[in-house]
Scaffold this motif. Structure first.
Motif, PDB file in Angstrom:
ATOM      1  N   LEU A 136     -22.465  23.986 -23.779  1.00  0.00           N
ATOM      2  CA  LEU A 136     -21.471  24.685 -22.963  1.00  0.00           C
ATOM      3  C   LEU A 136     -20.072  24.408 -23.504  1.00  0.00           C
ATOM      4  CD1 LEU A 136     -20.936  26.365 -20.369  1.00  0.00           C
ATOM      5  CD2 LEU A 136     -20.594  24.185 -19.193  1.00  0.00           C
ATOM      6  N   LEU A 137     -19.835  23.132 -23.861  1.00  0.00           N
ATOM      7  CA  LEU A 137     -18.533  22.743 -24.398  1.00  0.00           C
ATOM      8  C   LEU A 137     -18.234  23.526 -25.674  1.00  0.00           C
ATOM      9  CD1 LEU A 137     -16.102  20.723 -24.201  1.00  0.00           C
ATOM     10  CD2 LEU A 137     -17.352  19.304 -25.810  1.00  0.00           C
ATOM     11  N   ARG A 138     -19.250  23.647 -26.530  1.00  0.00           N
ATOM     12  CA  ARG A 138     -19.034  24.365 -27.783  1.00  0.00           C
ATOM     13  C   ARG A 138     -18.696  25.828 -27.511  1.00  0.00           C
ATOM     14  NH1 ARG A 138     -23.509  23.151 -30.517  1.00  0.00           N
ATOM     15  NH2 ARG A 138     -22.533  21.265 -31.307  1.00  0.00           N
ATOM     16  N   ALA A 139     -19.390  26.408 -26.527  1.00  0.00           N
ATOM     17  CA  ALA A 139     -19.108  27.800 -26.166  1.00  0.00           C
ATOM     18  C   ALA A 139     -17.676  27.932 -25.668  1.00  0.00           C
ATOM     19  CB  ALA A 139     -20.098  28.266 -25.096  1.00  0.00           C
ATOM     20  N   LEU A 140     -17.222  26.985 -24.837  1.00  0.00           N
ATOM     21  CA  LEU A 140     -15.868  27.043 -24.290  1.00  0.00           C
ATOM     22  C   LEU A 140     -14.828  26.889 -25.385  1.00  0.00           C
ATOM     23  CD1 LEU A 140     -16.278  24.986 -21.006  1.00  0.00           C
ATOM     24  CD2 LEU A 140     -15.944  27.452 -21.230  1.00  0.00           C
ATOM     25  N   ILE A 141     -15.120  26.000 -26.336  1.00  0.00           N
ATOM     26  CA  ILE A 141     -14.157  25.755 -27.416  1.00  0.00           C
ATOM     27  C   ILE A 141     -14.002  26.988 -28.292  1.00  0.00           C
ATOM     28  CG2 ILE A 141     -13.885  24.476 -29.576  1.00  0.00           C
ATOM     29  CD1 ILE A 141     -15.008  22.052 -28.026  1.00  0.00           C
ATOM     30  N   THR A 142     -15.098  27.710 -28.477  1.00  0.00           N
ATOM     31  CA  THR A 142     -15.027  28.885 -29.347  1.00  0.00           C
ATOM     32  C   THR A 142     -14.545  30.126 -28.602  1.00  0.00           C
ATOM     33  OG1 THR A 142     -17.381  29.134 -28.955  1.00  0.00           O
ATOM     34  CG2 THR A 142     -16.729  28.153 -31.044  1.00  0.00           C
ATOM     35  N   LEU A 143     -14.333  29.987 -27.287  1.00  0.00           N
ATOM     36  CA  LEU A 143     -13.884  31.142 -26.507  1.00  0.00           C
ATOM     37  C   LEU A 143     -12.616  31.779 -27.059  1.00  0.00           C
ATOM     38  CD1 LEU A 143     -14.606  32.832 -24.043  1.00  0.00           C
ATOM     39  CD2 LEU A 143     -13.194  31.311 -22.650  1.00  0.00           C
ATOM     40  N   PRO A 144     -11.593  30.979 -27.424  1.00  0.00           N
ATOM     41  CA  PRO A 144     -10.375  31.602 -27.966  1.00  0.00           C
ATOM     42  C   PRO A 144     -10.621  32.486 -29.190  1.00  0.00           C
ATOM     43  CG  PRO A 144      -9.941  29.324 -27.421  1.00  0.00           C
ATOM     44  CD  PRO A 144     -11.414  29.528 -27.260  1.00  0.00           C
ATOM     45  N   SER A 149     -10.436  21.455 -45.571  1.00  0.00           N
ATOM     46  CA  SER A 149      -9.454  22.369 -46.182  1.00  0.00           C
ATOM     47  C   SER A 149      -9.814  23.821 -45.916  1.00  0.00           C
ATOM     48  CB  SER A 149      -9.259  22.104 -47.673  1.00  0.00           C
ATOM     49  OG  SER A 149     -10.324  21.435 -48.216  1.00  0.00           O
ATOM     50  N   ALA A 150     -11.102  24.141 -45.928  1.00  0.00           N
ATOM     51  CA  ALA A 150     -11.493  25.520 -45.599  1.00  0.00           C
ATOM     52  C   ALA A 150     -11.052  25.841 -44.170  1.00  0.00           C
ATOM     53  CB  ALA A 150     -13.000  25.691 -45.751  1.00  0.00           C
ATOM     54  N   GLY A 151     -11.295  24.908 -43.255  1.00  0.00           N
ATOM     55  CA  GLY A 151     -10.907  25.111 -41.862  1.00  0.00           C
ATOM     56  C   GLY A 151      -9.402  25.253 -41.722  1.00  0.00           C
ATOM     57  N   ALA A 152      -8.654  24.429 -42.479  1.00  0.00           N
ATOM     58  CA  ALA A 152      -7.196  24.471 -42.378  1.00  0.00           C
ATOM     59  C   ALA A 152      -6.659  25.794 -42.913  1.00  0.00           C
ATOM     60  CB  ALA A 152      -6.593  23.299 -43.143  1.00  0.00           C
ATOM     61  N   VAL A 153      -7.257  26.294 -43.974  1.00  0.00           N
ATOM     62  CA  VAL A 153      -6.795  27.571 -44.543  1.00  0.00           C
ATOM     63  C   VAL A 153      -7.063  28.712 -43.569  1.00  0.00           C
ATOM     64  CG1 VAL A 153      -7.268  29.252 -46.352  1.00  0.00           C
ATOM     65  CG2 VAL A 153      -6.955  26.853 -46.946  1.00  0.00           C
ATOM     66  N   LEU A 154      -8.268  28.727 -42.992  1.00  0.00           N
ATOM     67  CA  LEU A 154      -8.598  29.745 -41.989  1.00  0.00           C
ATOM     68  C   LEU A 154      -7.637  29.658 -40.808  1.00  0.00           C
ATOM     69  CD1 LEU A 154     -12.496  29.630 -41.711  1.00  0.00           C
ATOM     70  CD2 LEU A 154     -11.097  31.622 -42.258  1.00  0.00           C
ATOM     71  N   CYS A 155      -7.382  28.426 -40.401  1.00  0.00           N
ATOM     72  CA  CYS A 155      -6.525  28.138 -39.264  1.00  0.00           C
ATOM     73  C   CYS A 155      -5.108  28.655 -39.534  1.00  0.00           C
ATOM     74  CB  CYS A 155      -6.544  26.622 -39.074  1.00  0.00           C
ATOM     75  SG  CYS A 155      -5.694  25.988 -37.666  1.00  0.00           S
ATOM     76  N   PHE A 156      -4.603  28.372 -40.734  1.00  0.00           N
ATOM     77  CA  PHE A 156      -3.259  28.802 -41.111  1.00  0.00           C
ATOM     78  C   PHE A 156      -3.182  30.336 -41.136  1.00  0.00           C
ATOM     79  CE2 PHE A 156      -0.200  29.921 -44.514  1.00  0.00           C
ATOM     80  CZ  PHE A 156       0.950  29.411 -43.933  1.00  0.00           C
ATOM     81  N   ALA A 157      -4.221  30.960 -41.690  1.00  0.00           N
ATOM     82  CA  ALA A 157      -4.239  32.421 -41.777  1.00  0.00           C
ATOM     83  C   ALA A 157      -4.223  33.036 -40.378  1.00  0.00           C
ATOM     84  CB  ALA A 157      -5.477  32.891 -42.546  1.00  0.00           C
ATOM     85  N   ARG A 158      -5.005  32.450 -39.488  1.00  0.00           N
ATOM     86  CA  ARG A 158      -5.056  32.979 -38.119  1.00  0.00           C
ATOM     87  C   ARG A 158      -3.708  32.773 -37.419  1.00  0.00           C
ATOM     88  NH1 ARG A 158      -4.583  35.316 -34.571  1.00  0.00           N
ATOM     89  NH2 ARG A 158      -5.742  35.658 -32.643  1.00  0.00           N
ATOM     90  N   ALA A 159      -3.077  31.621 -37.654  1.00  0.00           N
ATOM     91  CA  ALA A 159      -1.790  31.329 -37.029  1.00  0.00           C
ATOM     92  C   ALA A 159      -0.724  32.288 -37.538  1.00  0.00           C
ATOM     93  CB  ALA A 159      -1.386  29.883 -37.307  1.00  0.00           C
ATOM     94  N   LEU A 160      -0.791  32.571 -38.827  1.00  0.00           N
ATOM     95  CA  LEU A 160       0.204  33.445 -39.450  1.00  0.00           C
ATOM     96  C   LEU A 160       0.118  34.860 -38.875  1.00  0.00           C
ATOM     97  CD1 LEU A 160       2.162  32.561 -41.647  1.00  0.00           C
ATOM     98  CD2 LEU A 160       0.697  33.718 -43.305  1.00  0.00           C
ATOM     99  N   GLY A 161      -1.093  35.301 -38.549  1.00  0.00           N
ATOM    100  CA  GLY A 161      -1.280  36.663 -38.072  1.00  0.00           C
ATOM    101  C   GLY A 161      -1.149  36.799 -36.566  1.00  0.00           C
ATOM    102  N   ILE A 183     -14.713  24.586 -35.766  1.00  0.00           N
ATOM    103  CA  ILE A 183     -16.054  25.050 -36.175  1.00  0.00           C
ATOM    104  C   ILE A 183     -16.329  24.689 -37.633  1.00  0.00           C
ATOM    105  CG2 ILE A 183     -17.394  27.131 -36.644  1.00  0.00           C
ATOM    106  CD1 ILE A 183     -16.164  28.281 -34.069  1.00  0.00           C
ATOM    107  N   ALA A 184     -15.316  24.913 -38.493  1.00  0.00           N
ATOM    108  CA  ALA A 184     -15.522  24.600 -39.918  1.00  0.00           C
ATOM    109  C   ALA A 184     -15.769  23.108 -40.126  1.00  0.00           C
ATOM    110  CB  ALA A 184     -14.302  25.057 -40.726  1.00  0.00           C
ATOM    111  N   VAL A 185     -14.973  22.264 -39.460  1.00  0.00           N
ATOM    112  CA  VAL A 185     -15.099  20.814 -39.669  1.00  0.00           C
ATOM    113  C   VAL A 185     -16.381  20.289 -39.027  1.00  0.00           C
ATOM    114  CG1 VAL A 185     -14.014  18.577 -39.265  1.00  0.00           C
ATOM    115  CG2 VAL A 185     -12.605  20.540 -39.856  1.00  0.00           C
TER     116      VAL A 185
END
Lengths: 372, 269
Positions: free
Chosen positions: B91-99, B195-207, B154-156
């Protein structure tokens, strides 16, 4: 193998092993249906090999000693210090035990150079960077891989990685060193060399060592003492020569390449559990084990007339080519199955094939009889 | 087996090729349109306009800070989710991925209701410390971190689950405590995943657009990031909007290329 009498040879003094710096452990571990119940005492300086089939609990014993697994019951003491004692709620975690471990696939940290792998434990125990690297360098030199100090683990061969893993474990100067199948991942040629070096380093190492293996040769060459585990229990404990000469279970007999029969002795005769009667050289009484090498068994097409006291009739149940001999399994009705080593030319001359009727004979003087 | 090869070769129904081609065109033609309409000659002039530079700088700064926040908070969360065993983990994982699937504008409304001046926490921040988060650059970072953190977690978490835990056993037998083992062994082992997670994260933040405009508003130099600037200048200065879009497109391509490299090296190590 030494040709001594039938009196069992005691390993080096095992009393008060823990007090003298060694290990004294009563290991009781239950995981579902699997139970380990092993008493283990290893004096300082002794190298013990834990030998046993897969699933016997060898690695479980090592993990309990290392602190990677908690005992269900019992206790572990090392050099007078209690490491695990569930009854008194005492458990010293792995990082505070001073117990070194060489893992089966070495588990060298892939992101660190060989040198930094060896320095890791020294750094973790508070050594400064320079001092740790200096000590690590000496250890790499000692195990003979100094030229690979800057290599990453993936650039090392199996033998080199094994040496780095040994140096990494020894560099922290543990009181107890555990080795989980340290030679299993090596090819035959490398194994020979690494085995001899490992035996030497363990002799130079002052603490106790427990080595897990399922290779009897590793155990014989490296260890001072062999403990055989089967299904979580000790089935044999003794000097390598003693284990090789007087196996106590079928598993050990197979490992050391002997025929092993059980029976009850009355004078020069042993009534075998699997049927039949065996003639032995020395009179015995009570439950006994009888061991004899397959090389002392002779096969014949007709009933032999000679001095051999034990002559059984049977058929060839299996033939297996070994290095320079053929190992025949002979099923003799009313008798236990027996292994016989014969030359390929004998196989040809006697026209031996699976199902062929044969007579087998072996001399009473070739058998080794000892109390069960 | 040439006959089978031929049968397989001719096995694709032509009726599928048409929609497949349309889909490809649908995905690529808008980008072609963007490139065609880009005022290449005046690119330098447009890029150095104060408003464009301002948005560019704000986006980079907030994106980097949001990624840093996600790393500091998200890596430990991923570690807990990968290693802890407790009821309700799914349930926690589902909630975390909700955003990840939540419309960003809803995220912005939710952040406003929590951290706004009348929000659950925001009213106390205002009363006790005189802090008001909405419509500040901090709000931009919060909105970006909110939508981007799941990508990192999710990536980490995946990398941690795939890592061989016996390396941690080895570190323990060498005398390393849990914190040292985490820093010196676990983190380096999952570095490609981080690093993969951080790059995805940065891309999402930028957009990020929806949550930002809802929670942080649209003030030049303070909360007007590149996506907001693109949307607003499209009316007044279409060429500037196109140039900003081109910059975002280039960043996306760079992200894609870097991720590909990481995944390949991550798989081989």
């Amino acid at each position: 193998m030494t040709a001594s009498g039938s009196a069992p040879t005691q390993p080096r003094d095992r009393r008060d092993a823990a007090a003298g710096g060694g290990v004294a452990a009563q290991l009781r571990i239950s995981r579902g249906e699997f139970h380990v119940d092993v008493d283990l005492e290893v004096p300082q300086g002794q190298v013990v090999a834990l030998l046993g089939p897969n699933g016997a609990g060898k690695t479980t014993v090592l993990h309990a000693l290392a602190g990677l697994l908690r005992l269900t019951d019992g206790s572990i003491g090392l050099a007078g210090r209690v490491l695990d004692d569930p009854a008194h709620r005492r458990f010293v975690p792995a990082e505070q035990r001073h117990v070194g471990m060489v893992f089966q696939d070495y588990l060298l940290f892939p992101h660190l150079s060989a040198l930094d792998n060896v320095a890791f434990g020294l750094r973790a125990r508070g050594a400064g960077r320079g001092a740790a690297r200096a000590t690590a360098t000496r250890w790499l030199e000692r195990v003979g891989v100094l030229e690979h100090a800057d290599s990453r683990p993936r650039q090392l061969s199996g033998g080199q990685a094994q040496r780095v893993a040994l140096a990494r474990a020894l560099a922290t100067e543990p009181g107890l060193l555990l080795l989980d199948e340290p030679l299993a991942a090596l090819d035959a040629a490398t194994r020979l060399e690494v085995r001899a070096d490992l035996a030497r380093h363990l002799r130079e190492f002052g603490g106790s060592a427990v080595l897990v293996t399922h290779d009897p040769l590793d155990a014989m060459v490296i260890a001072d003492r062999i403990i055989v585990l089967e299904q979580g229990r000790v089935v044999q404990d003794g000097l390598p020569a003693e284990v090789a000469r007087a196996p106590r279970t079928d598993y050990v007999a197979r490992l050391v390449g002997l025929n092993l029969l059980r029976g009850a002795g009355t004078g020069p005769m042993v009534a075998l559990e699997a049927g039949g009667v065996l003639h032995v050289a020395d009179p015995v009484d009570g439950p006994v084990l009888v061991a004899f090498p397959p090389t002392s068994v002779t096969l014949h097409r007709r009933h032999p007339e000679g001095s051999a006291r034990n002559v059984w009739q049977g058929t060839i149940a299996g033939l297996e080519q070994h290095a320079h001999t053929v190992r025949a399994q002979v099923a003799a009705p009313g008798h236990p199955a027996v292994l016989a080593d014969v030359t390929p030319s004998a196989v040809a001359e006697l026209d031996l094939a699976v199902g062929a009727p044969v007579w087998l004979s072996f001399k009473a003087t070739d058998t080794h009889v000892y109390p069960a | 087996m040439t006959s089978r090869e031929q049968r397989r070769g001719s096995g694709i129904p032509p009726v599928l090729l048409i929609p497949a081609g349309l889909a490809l065109a649908f995905l690529l033609l808008p980008l072609v349109g963007l490139l065609v309409r880009t005022p290449w000659a005046d690119l330098g002039t447009h890029l150095t306009q104060p408003a464009v530079l301002e948005a560019l700088r704000l986006s980079l700064v907030t994106g980097v800070i949001a990624t840093a926040v996600c790393l500091v908070l998200g890596v430990p969360l991923a570690w807990v989710m990968a290693r802890a065993e407790f009821p309700g983990l799914r349930l926690l994982r589902a909630l975390i991925t909700l955003p990840l699937v939540l419309p960003p504008v809803v995220g912005g409304v939710a952040l406003l209701l929590l951290l706004g001046r009348r929000g659950l926490i925001g009213q106390h921040l205002d009363d006790w410390f005189g802090i008001s988060l909405p419509f500040t650059t901090t709000a931009v970072v919060i909105a970006q971190a909110f939508v981007a953190m799941p990508f990192l977690v999710i990536a980490v978490e995946g990398a941690l689950r795939g890592a061989d835990r016996r390396y941690e056993d080895a570190a323990a037998t060498l005398g390393a405590g849990r914190w040292l083992t985490f820093r010196r062994v676990t983190l380096p082992l999952v570095a490609p995943g981080i690093s993969a997670g951080a790059v995805l994260c940065f891309a999402r933040a930028l957009g990020e657009f929806g949550a930002t405009i809802t929670f942080a508003g649209n003030f030049p130099g303070v909360t007007r990031t590149m996506p907001l600037a693109v949307y607003l200048t499209l009316e007044t200065d279409p060429e500037a909007a196109i140039v900003l879009s081109l910059v975002l497109l280039l960043v996306s391509v760079a992200v894609l290329v870097s991720l590909r490299g990481r995944w390949v090296s991550g798989a081989s190590s």
